[in-house]
Design an enzyme around this catalytic site. Structure first.
Site, PDB file in Angstrom:
ATOM      1  N   ASP A   1     -57.378 -15.857  45.728  1.00 26.28           N
ATOM      2  CA  ASP A   1     -57.311 -16.843  46.824  1.00 26.28           C
ATOM      3  C   ASP A   1     -56.613 -18.115  46.338  1.00 26.28           C
ATOM      4  OD1 ASP A   1     -58.798 -15.073  48.409  1.00 26.28           O
ATOM      5  OD2 ASP A   1     -60.019 -16.680  49.276  1.00 26.28           O
TER       6      ASP A   1
ATOM      7  N   ASP B   1     -62.047 -20.148  33.501  1.00 31.59           N
ATOM      8  CA  ASP B   1     -61.978 -21.563  33.915  1.00 31.59           C
ATOM      9  C   ASP B   1     -60.622 -22.151  33.562  1.00 31.59           C
ATOM     10  OD1 ASP B   1     -62.766 -21.194  31.246  1.00 31.59           O
ATOM     11  OD2 ASP B   1     -64.228 -22.836  31.243  1.00 31.59           O
TER      12      ASP B   1
ATOM     13  N   ASP C   1     -61.352 -11.840  42.776  1.00 32.05           N
ATOM     14  CA  ASP C   1     -61.573 -12.292  44.161  1.00 32.05           C
ATOM     15  C   ASP C   1     -61.274 -13.787  44.265  1.00 32.05           C
ATOM     16  OD1 ASP C   1     -62.522 -12.170  46.883  1.00 32.05           O
ATOM     17  OD2 ASP C   1     -64.350 -13.160  46.174  1.00 32.05           O
TER      18      ASP C   1
ATOM     19  N   LYS D   1     -64.553 -14.160  30.723  1.00 33.00           N
ATOM     20  CA  LYS D   1     -65.419 -15.274  30.311  1.00 33.00           C
ATOM     21  C   LYS D   1     -66.174 -14.790  29.077  1.00 33.00           C
ATOM     22  CE  LYS D   1     -67.266 -19.380  30.989  1.00 33.00           C
ATOM     23  NZ  LYS D   1     -66.503 -20.641  30.819  1.00 33.00           N
TER      24      LYS D   1
ATOM     25  N   TYR E   1     -70.365  -7.127  41.845  1.00 35.10           N
ATOM     26  CA  TYR E   1     -70.324  -6.617  43.221  1.00 35.10           C
ATOM     27  C   TYR E   1     -71.195  -5.379  43.387  1.00 35.10           C
ATOM     28  CZ  TYR E   1     -66.491  -9.400  45.191  1.00 35.10           C
ATOM     29  OH  TYR E   1     -65.723 -10.404  45.704  1.00 35.10           O
TER      30      TYR E   1
END
Ligand code: IPM
Ligand code: MG
Length: 372
Positions: A254, A226, A250, A194, A145
Site C-alpha cells: 500500500d 521499519d 500487505d 524483522k 494471517y
C-alpha cells in the site's frame, strides 16, 4: 474451436466498487478476444459480503468449485461496513483468505510502476521519483494471517492472541519465485523481515540467505521492515524485486501504491499450483460504490496480467497496457488521479475511452499468443 482453445475465466466481482470495476475489465477482455480471435468463457459467482448475505458464507462451495476448475480468476474486492461487526471467520475477508488457502496461492506479485504519464502524481520529491519499478513478491499463504487467532478472558478484560508461523518449505517456495523474478530483471533482490525481533523472520532470513548460494547472478540484500518503509520513501529506485512476508507485504505494498499516485492503479497476481487469481490491490471502497467514480485501472491491468501470465498472450497484454498509457498521456483521468488540466471521467467512461483507444491501435498488432 476445440475445448483446449477456450479459456474459462471465473469472475468474482464481490462487494462495493468490485462489480463496477470488474464489468469494465470484462469488456476489455471481450474486446481483446474479439480482436485477436480468442475465446474466453466467463462465469460469475457470489463471493464476499454479497455471498454472506445470499448464502450465509463468504466462500460458498459452488464458488470454490468453480474457481478450482477455472483457467484463471478475476476478482474485484470484498468487504464493507455492513459486515464489519461480523467475527473473524465469518467476514467477507475470511472468504478471501479461505480462497487463497484452498487454491494454495502462496505467491502474490504486486508491480509498483511509476509511469512517466503519471509522474506528476507522485508525492515524492522530483529527484527521488525516477526509476520506480518495484516488483513486490508477497508470501500469501502463511504468517500471522493463517496462525491461530483467539481471544480469552484476562483480569484486565480480554487477552487476544494471533500466532505467526512459517516453515522452511513455505519460505523456500516463495523465495524461489522471487529469485527467478530478480534474475529476469536487474538481478537485485531485497528480502524484508524483522529478524532482530521475530523468530519467523530469523527463519526467513536464514532460508533466503542459504538459497542465494544457488543464484550467483542475484545481488541479495536483507532489510528490516521499519527501515524498508523509510527507504521506500527516501530512495525507492534502490529496489527492484522485494520479497517479503504476508503481513509486511500487505502494509508495504500500500505504501508503494501511494508512491505511484493511487492505489487504484495497482494490479496483482496470486499464484499457486493451480489456477491463478488476479485482483486489484485496493479494497471495496464502499463510499465510492455505485457512483461511477471508481478507478478501473488496477482491475484492467490485472486482466492484462492474466493474459500475459496465465495465457501467454504477451502482445494482447501490451495492446491493453499501451492503450491505458495513451489515455493517461491524453489526460484522461478518473477522480482519484485527476489534476488541473486533465479530463475527469467516471469508471464507465474510462472503459469506453479505453475501448476506443484500443480499437484505434488494433490494426497495428497481431496475436503472438498460444491461440486460445
Ligand atoms: C490485500 C487486502 C487483504 C489482505 C484483505 C482484504 C484481507 O488488504 O489483498 O492486500 O490483507 O491480504
Ligand atoms: Mg492490503
Amino acid at each position: 474451436m476445440t475445448s483446449e482453445n477456450i479459456k474459462k475465466i471465473i469472475l468474482l466481482p464481490g462487494d462495493g466498487i468490485g462489480p463496477e470495476i470488474v464489468r469494465v475489465a470484462v469488456r476489455v477482455l471481450k474486446d481483446c478476444a474479439g480482436k485477436f480471435g480468442h475465446h474466453f468463457d466467463f462465469a460469475e459467482f457470489p463471493f464476499g459480503g454479497c455471498a454472506l448475505d445470499a448464502a450465509g458464507k463468504p466462500l460458498p462451495a459452488e464458488t470454490l468449485a468453480a474457481c478450482k476448475s477455472a483457467d484463471a480468476i478475476l476478482l474485484g474486492a470484498v468487504g464493507g461496513p455492513k459486515w464489519d461487526a461480523q467475527p473473524l471467520g465469518n467476514r467477507p475477508e475470511s472468504g478471501l483468505l479461505a480462497l487463497r488457502k484452498e487454491l494454495g496461492l502462496y505467491i502474490n506479485l504486486r508491480p509498483i510502476d511509476l509511469r512517466a504519464s503519471l509522474q506528476s502524481l507522485t508525492p515524492l520529491r522530483a529527484d527521488r521519483a525516477n526509476d520506480v519499478h518495484i516488483d513486490f513478491v508477497r508470501e500469501l499463504a502463511g504468517d500471522i494471517y493463517f496462525g491461530k487467532h483467539h481471544v480469552e478472558a484476562d483480569p484486565s478484560g480480554e487477552r487476544a492472541v494471533d500466532e505467526a508461523v512459517y516453515t522452511t518449505g513455505e519460505v523456500e517456495r516463495v523465495a524461489k519465485y522471487a529469485f527467478a523474478r530478480a534474475e529476469a530483471r536487474t538481478g537485485r533482490l531485497t528480502s524484508i523481515d524483522k529478524a532482530n525481533v521475530l523468530s519467523t523472520s530469523q527463519l526467513w532470513r536464514r532460508t533466503v540467505t542459504r538459497m542465494a548460494a544457488n543464484h550467483p547472478g542475484v545481488k541479495l540484500e536483507h532489510m528490516y521492515v521499519d527501515n524498508a518503509a523509510m527507504q521506500l520513501v527516501l530512495s525507492p529506485a534502490q529496489f527492484d524485486v522485494i520479497l517479503t512476508s504476508n503481513m509486511f507485504g500487505d502494509i508495504l505494498s500500500d505504501l508503494g501504491a501511494a508512491l505511484v499516485g493511487s492505489i487504484g492503479l495497482i494490479p496483482s497476481m496470486s499464484r499457486g499450483p493451480g489456477p491463478s487469481l488476479y485482483e486489484p490491490i485496493h479494497g471495496s471502497a464502499p463510499s465510492l460504490a455505485g457512483k461511477d467514480v471508481a478507478c478501473p485501472v488496477g482491475t484492467i491491468l490485472s486482466a492484462s496480467m492474466m493474459l500475459r501470465e496465465s495465457f501467454g498472450l504477451t502482445r494482447e497484454a501490451e495492446w491493453i497496457e499501451s492503450a491505458v498509457d495513451r489515455l493517461f498521456v491524453n489526460g484522461i483521468r478518473t477522480p482519484d488521479i485527476v489534476e488541473p488540466g486533465t479530463t475527469r471521467v467516471g469508471c464507465n467512461e474510462f472503459g469506453e475511452r479505453l475501448l476506443a483507444e484500443m480499437a484505434g491501435a488494433a490494426g497495428q498488432h497481431q496475436s503472438t499468443g498460444r491461440g486460445v
